[in-house]
Design an enzyme around this catalytic site. Structure first.
Site, mmCIF file in Angstrom:
data_model
loop_
_atom_site.group_PDB
_atom_site.id
_atom_site.type_symbol
_atom_site.label_atom_id
_atom_site.label_comp_id
_atom_site.label_asym_id
_atom_site.label_seq_id
_atom_site.Cartn_x
_atom_site.Cartn_y
_atom_site.Cartn_z
ATOM 1 N N ARG A 12 0.837 -1.202 0.000
ATOM 2 C CA ARG A 12 0.000 0.000 0.000
ATOM 3 C C ARG A 12 0.870 1.248 0.000
ATOM 4 O O ARG A 12 2.047 1.212 0.338
ATOM 5 C CB ARG A 12 -0.911 0.014 1.237
ATOM 6 C CG ARG A 12 -1.925 -1.100 1.278
ATOM 7 C CD ARG A 12 -2.875 -0.957 2.463
ATOM 8 N NE ARG A 12 -2.182 -1.096 3.733
ATOM 9 C CZ ARG A 12 -2.711 -0.754 4.902
ATOM 10 N NH1 ARG A 12 -3.917 -0.217 4.950
ATOM 11 N NH2 ARG A 12 -2.023 -0.931 6.019
ATOM 12 N N ILE A 14 3.200 4.375 -0.220
ATOM 13 C CA ILE A 14 4.532 4.569 -0.786
ATOM 14 C C ILE A 14 5.155 3.235 -1.159
ATOM 15 O O ILE A 14 5.802 3.106 -2.205
ATOM 16 C CB ILE A 14 5.425 5.330 0.212
ATOM 17 C CG1 ILE A 14 4.951 6.781 0.357
ATOM 18 C CG2 ILE A 14 6.892 5.305 -0.233
ATOM 19 C CD1 ILE A 14 5.669 7.560 1.441
ATOM 20 N N ASN A 82 10.765 0.055 4.027
ATOM 21 C CA ASN A 82 9.709 1.068 3.978
ATOM 22 C C ASN A 82 8.686 0.906 5.100
ATOM 23 O O ASN A 82 8.015 1.865 5.459
ATOM 24 C CB ASN A 82 8.997 0.974 2.618
ATOM 25 C CG ASN A 82 7.715 1.765 2.575
ATOM 26 O OD1 ASN A 82 7.712 2.991 2.533
ATOM 27 N ND2 ASN A 82 6.583 1.063 2.592
ATOM 28 N N ILE A 85 5.085 2.403 11.276
ATOM 29 C CA ILE A 85 3.809 2.694 11.923
ATOM 30 C C ILE A 85 3.932 3.990 12.718
ATOM 31 O O ILE A 85 5.043 4.492 12.949
ATOM 32 C CB ILE A 85 3.373 1.569 12.875
ATOM 33 C CG1 ILE A 85 4.383 1.420 14.035
ATOM 34 C CG2 ILE A 85 3.208 0.261 12.121
ATOM 35 C CD1 ILE A 85 3.898 0.530 15.162
ATOM 36 N N THR A 86 2.818 4.534 13.130
ATOM 37 C CA THR A 86 2.811 5.673 14.063
ATOM 38 C C THR A 86 1.985 5.303 15.291
ATOM 39 O O THR A 86 1.010 4.532 15.193
ATOM 40 C CB THR A 86 2.212 6.940 13.421
ATOM 41 O OG1 THR A 86 0.887 6.650 12.957
ATOM 42 C CG2 THR A 86 3.060 7.425 12.269
ATOM 43 N N TYR A 147 8.305 8.241 16.952
ATOM 44 C CA TYR A 147 8.473 8.185 15.490
ATOM 45 C C TYR A 147 9.712 8.974 15.050
ATOM 46 O O TYR A 147 10.508 8.492 14.234
ATOM 47 C CB TYR A 147 7.217 8.748 14.828
ATOM 48 C CG TYR A 147 7.188 8.638 13.330
ATOM 49 C CD1 TYR A 147 6.783 7.462 12.704
ATOM 50 C CD2 TYR A 147 7.533 9.725 12.524
ATOM 51 C CE1 TYR A 147 6.733 7.366 11.322
ATOM 52 C CE2 TYR A 147 7.482 9.646 11.139
ATOM 53 C CZ TYR A 147 7.086 8.466 10.543
ATOM 54 O OH TYR A 147 7.043 8.371 9.171
ATOM 55 N N PRO A 177 11.209 11.290 3.144
ATOM 56 C CA PRO A 177 10.047 11.948 2.545
ATOM 57 C C PRO A 177 9.501 13.047 3.446
ATOM 58 O O PRO A 177 9.588 12.982 4.679
ATOM 59 C CB PRO A 177 9.020 10.813 2.421
ATOM 60 C CG PRO A 177 9.796 9.545 2.581
ATOM 61 C CD PRO A 177 10.931 9.895 3.499
ATOM 62 N N GLY A 178 8.928 14.055 2.813
ATOM 63 C CA GLY A 178 8.121 15.017 3.536
ATOM 64 C C GLY A 178 6.704 14.486 3.655
ATOM 65 O O GLY A 178 6.493 13.265 3.745
ATOM 66 N N ILE A 180 3.496 13.193 2.305
ATOM 67 C CA ILE A 180 3.089 12.560 1.054
ATOM 68 C C ILE A 180 1.604 12.216 1.128
ATOM 69 O O ILE A 180 1.082 11.859 2.193
ATOM 70 C CB ILE A 180 3.915 11.282 0.807
ATOM 71 C CG1 ILE A 180 5.429 11.581 0.911
ATOM 72 C CG2 ILE A 180 3.592 10.680 -0.556
ATOM 73 C CD1 ILE A 180 5.945 12.641 -0.052
#
Length: 240
Positions: A12, A14, A82, A85-86, A147, A177-178, A180
């Site tokens: 899913r 990115i 990649n 989680i948060t 995080y 990444p910023g 997204i």
């Protein structure tokens, strides 16, 4: 024979965009996923990539999963870490489980996957590892001490492991990444999201395919002189 790449959290967002980009580049791509069986099934049907289920925060599961991929498909020469989680909360509300689970998966997953695949890369004298960090690991973010710490750790992990792989043809890089346009960002309250976008110089959220193209370059043959680097893809939101 096409090189084999594993993308963790690959079914899913990115991760999926990275799988699609690497497949278009002619690689044999395997997506790892943790729990959403239906999303994984649809992903495989729509992309043709195989999906393997294991928890990247589980060391033995990573060793077993990567061994299975090697046995069934071929030696793993590219790893894209990649999965993440948060568990957001300010420190006085954050539980130890909130802290530990984010560290276990986001940072521990990088160690576990490298531990499983790095030795084979060294032996073959070729490999690519790309770790997905975050702008919030570079700049920090209110309510994300877990995080931000894990993602910051990824950037340090990348620089250290790059030194081990440099002389044996294994590059290790990171992408930060910023914000997204993914399901994770879509969950942010609209008023907060408006403020975030207002702080991005290019005036919009990034797209998953823009991260994927960065990964595509870093795992290519042409990127052999780049290692220990972090590529920031954030629309100019954080520069240093």
């Amino acid at each position: 024979m096409a090189r084999v790449a594993i993308v963790t959290g690959g079914t899913r967002g990115i991760g999926r965009a990275i799988c699609e980009a690497l497949t278009a580049d002619g690689l044999t791509v395997v997506a790892n996923f943790a729990g959403n069986e239906e999303a994984a099934r649809l992903f495989s049907e729509e992309t043709g990539c195989r999906a393997y289920k294991w928890d990247v925060g589980d060391h033995e599961a990573c060793l077993d999963g990567c061994e299975r991929v090697t046995r069934e498909i071929g030696p793993v020469e590219i790893v894209v870490n990649n999965a993440g989680i948060t568990r957001d909360a300010t420190l006085h509300k954050m539980t130890f489980d909130d802290w530990n689970e984010v560290m276990r998966i986001n940072l521990g997953g990088c160690f576990n996957m490298a531990k499983a695949c790095f030795p084979g890369m060294r032996e073959r004298r070729w490999g690519r590892i790309v770790n997905i960090g975050s702008i919030n690991g570079q700049a920090g973010q209110y309510g994300q001490v877990n995080y931000a710490a894990a993602k910051s750790g990824i950037h340090g992990f990348t620089k250290a492991l790059a030194q081990e792989g440099a002389r044996v043809g294994v590059t290790v890089n990171a992408i930060a990444p910023g914000y997204i346009d993914t399901d994770m960002v879509a969950a942010v309250p609209e008023t907060v999201l408006e403020k975030i976008v207002a702080g991005i110089p290019v005036g919009r959220l990034g797209q998953a395919h823009e991260i994927a193209r960065g990964v595509s370059f870093l795992v290519s043959e042409d990127a052999g002189f780049i290692t220990g680097s972090t590529l920031s893809i954030n629309g100019g939101q954080h520069m240093y």
